[in-house]
Design an enzyme around this catalytic site. Structure first.
Site, PDB file in Angstrom:
ATOM      1  N   TYR A  53      26.202  55.626  34.287  1.00  0.00           N
ATOM      2  CA  TYR A  53      26.592  54.584  33.300  1.00  0.00           C
ATOM      3  C   TYR A  53      26.466  54.902  31.904  1.00  0.00           C
ATOM      4  O   TYR A  53      25.468  55.502  31.317  1.00  0.00           O
ATOM      5  CB  TYR A  53      26.112  53.229  33.561  1.00  0.00           C
ATOM      6  CG  TYR A  53      26.521  52.561  34.711  1.00  0.00           C
ATOM      7  CD1 TYR A  53      27.255  53.300  35.920  1.00  0.00           C
ATOM      8  CD2 TYR A  53      25.943  51.534  35.121  1.00  0.00           C
ATOM      9  CE1 TYR A  53      27.547  52.643  37.106  1.00  0.00           C
ATOM     10  CE2 TYR A  53      26.234  50.748  36.575  1.00  0.00           C
ATOM     11  CZ  TYR A  53      26.988  51.350  37.313  1.00  0.00           C
ATOM     12  OH  TYR A  53      27.090  50.858  38.324  1.00  0.00           O
ATOM     13  N   PRO A 216      33.152  41.542  41.951  1.00  0.00           N
ATOM     14  CA  PRO A 216      33.454  40.375  42.602  1.00  0.00           C
ATOM     15  C   PRO A 216      34.752  39.718  42.548  1.00  0.00           C
ATOM     16  O   PRO A 216      35.331  38.837  43.224  1.00  0.00           O
ATOM     17  CB  PRO A 216      32.151  39.332  42.149  1.00  0.00           C
ATOM     18  CG  PRO A 216      31.797  40.259  40.836  1.00  0.00           C
ATOM     19  CD  PRO A 216      32.064  41.361  40.993  1.00  0.00           C
ATOM     20  N   GLY A 220      39.110  41.880  37.768  1.00  0.00           N
ATOM     21  CA  GLY A 220      39.790  40.759  36.897  1.00  0.00           C
ATOM     22  C   GLY A 220      41.242  40.218  37.575  1.00  0.00           C
ATOM     23  O   GLY A 220      41.640  39.025  37.322  1.00  0.00           O
ATOM     24  N   LEU A 222      41.052  38.519  40.228  1.00  0.00           N
ATOM     25  CA  LEU A 222      40.629  37.128  41.077  1.00  0.00           C
ATOM     26  C   LEU A 222      40.106  36.254  40.132  1.00  0.00           C
ATOM     27  O   LEU A 222      39.552  35.393  40.359  1.00  0.00           O
ATOM     28  CB  LEU A 222      39.528  37.323  42.096  1.00  0.00           C
ATOM     29  CG  LEU A 222      40.061  37.945  43.321  1.00  0.00           C
ATOM     30  CD1 LEU A 222      38.941  38.355  44.196  1.00  0.00           C
ATOM     31  CD2 LEU A 222      40.984  37.293  44.182  1.00  0.00           C
ATOM     32  N   GLY A 224      42.074  34.803  37.631  1.00  0.00           N
ATOM     33  CA  GLY A 224      43.121  34.258  36.713  1.00  0.00           C
ATOM     34  C   GLY A 224      44.214  35.238  35.915  1.00  0.00           C
ATOM     35  O   GLY A 224      44.700  34.869  34.948  1.00  0.00           O
TER      36      GLY A 224
END
Length: 334
Positions: A53, A216, A220, A222, A224
């Site tokens: 990362y 999860p 993005g 899920l 909105g």
């Protein structure tokens, strides 16, 4: 904050994991430190990172930068390290020279020492294989990991992106050495991507691994995305892979956002709450870019989805098999 055990281990972890992948490439060091401080204020004790990362999607940036940011935060004191269950990962090459990646005994030793130096700590709570290494035998991997544990450098081991049969291979090899083996599996899991329900989730439950879903909200989609596009507030670009997924599932995502509006909840909270309701899931990884994003995520812990809502979500985003709710091998029959 709610806490649970990490798989069959005695380790107590928060039901949300602070993902640090944005620290460096997207979020400044100062803001990253503020996010970690706020996570502790909320009772989030489980942080996830990786030695890779610090790079962006196009691989520009500095490998190891995120671990360095976390290490400098630990160095400010205040019990920050002691309050944190720290998970990091190894596998992907950190350079172009041979043996600078993957899971050889040589790289495991070097990668662990390098992460400890960047993180400014003398031990890692959860050391995770970022992917399967098909060229290194399990005897070599577990022998190298055993040494790390005997040295006190690592307490627990986990996997990421493993298939169900990889988990079985790893655990049976560990069993033959009378070693604890894996305690967690980190997998892509969300309403739009439910493939791990076929074999990975059953394998994890069988062997007592806690499942840690990443992405999860599927980048993005899920969270909105359609509403944010209409409002002009979308923070992420919907191009390339994201745009293709959105085009393929647009009707379902639109219906999902309407369902969330009817429930009076933000789509991001429903997506996280759905994962928290899944058997075998320890904690989804949230990757806030700001303190405000982190604060908002905690609402998911207070959302309870009733059977009717869960059925509607299954209808919008059906599991990846034709026989309604069955895992392998039954899912493959008929």
């Amino acid at each position: 904050m709610e806490y649970t055990q990490l798989g069959r281990s005695g380790l107590s972890v928060s039901r949300l994991v602070l993902g640090t992948g944005n620290f460096g490439p997207e979020t400044s060091e100062e803001d990253s430190h503020a996010i970690m401080d706020r996570a502790h204020e909320h009772g989030i004790n489980f942080f996830d990172t990786a030695n890779l990362y610090g790079v962006k999607v196009d691989l520009s940036g500095e490998r190891g930068l995120t671990e360095q940011i976390i290490g400098r935060w630990f160095a400010t004191g205040g019990g920050r390290r002691e309050k944190t269950v720290l998970g990091t990962k190894l596998y992907y090459p950190m350079g172009t020279w041979p043996n600078e990646g993957y899971l050889s005994a040589l790289n495991i030793r070097r990668a662990c020492d390098a992460s400890l130096k960047r993180l400014r700590t003398d031990y890692i709570d959860l050391y995770q294989m970022h992917s399967i290494d098909r060229n290194t035998p399990w005897e070599e991997i577990w022998e190298a990991f055993t040494v790390l544990r005997q040295q006190g450098k690592v307490l627990y081991f986990g996997s990421s992106n493993f298939a169900g049969w990889h988990i079985a291979q790893a655990q049976e090899a560990a069993r033959s050495r009378h070693f604890l083996g894996l305690v967690s599996e980190q997998s892509l899991y969300n309403l739009l991507s439910r493939w791990i329900e076929l074999e990975v989730l059953p394998a994890a439950r069988h062997y007592g691994l806690g499942v840690i879903p990443f992405s999860p909200l599927y980048g993005g989609l899920l969270g909105g995305v359609l509403r944010k596009q209409r409002e002009g507030t979308a923070a992420r670009s919907t191009s390339g892979f994201t745009a293709a997924v959105l085009a393929r599932h647009r009707d379902s995502i639109e219906a999902y956002e309407k369902l969330c509006a009817d429930l009076g909840e933000d789509p991001a909270h429903i997506g996280l709450a759905w994962l928290l309701s899944r058997e075998g899931v320890t904690a989804p990884i949230i990757g806030p870019r700001t303190v405000e994003h982190l604060d908002s995520s905690l609402r998911a812990l207070d959302v309870t989805l009733d059977d009717d809502t869960l059925a509607k979500l299954d209808n919008l985003f059906p599991p990846p098999w034709p026989n309604g709710g069955q895992s392998a091998p039954e899912a493959y029959i008929g």
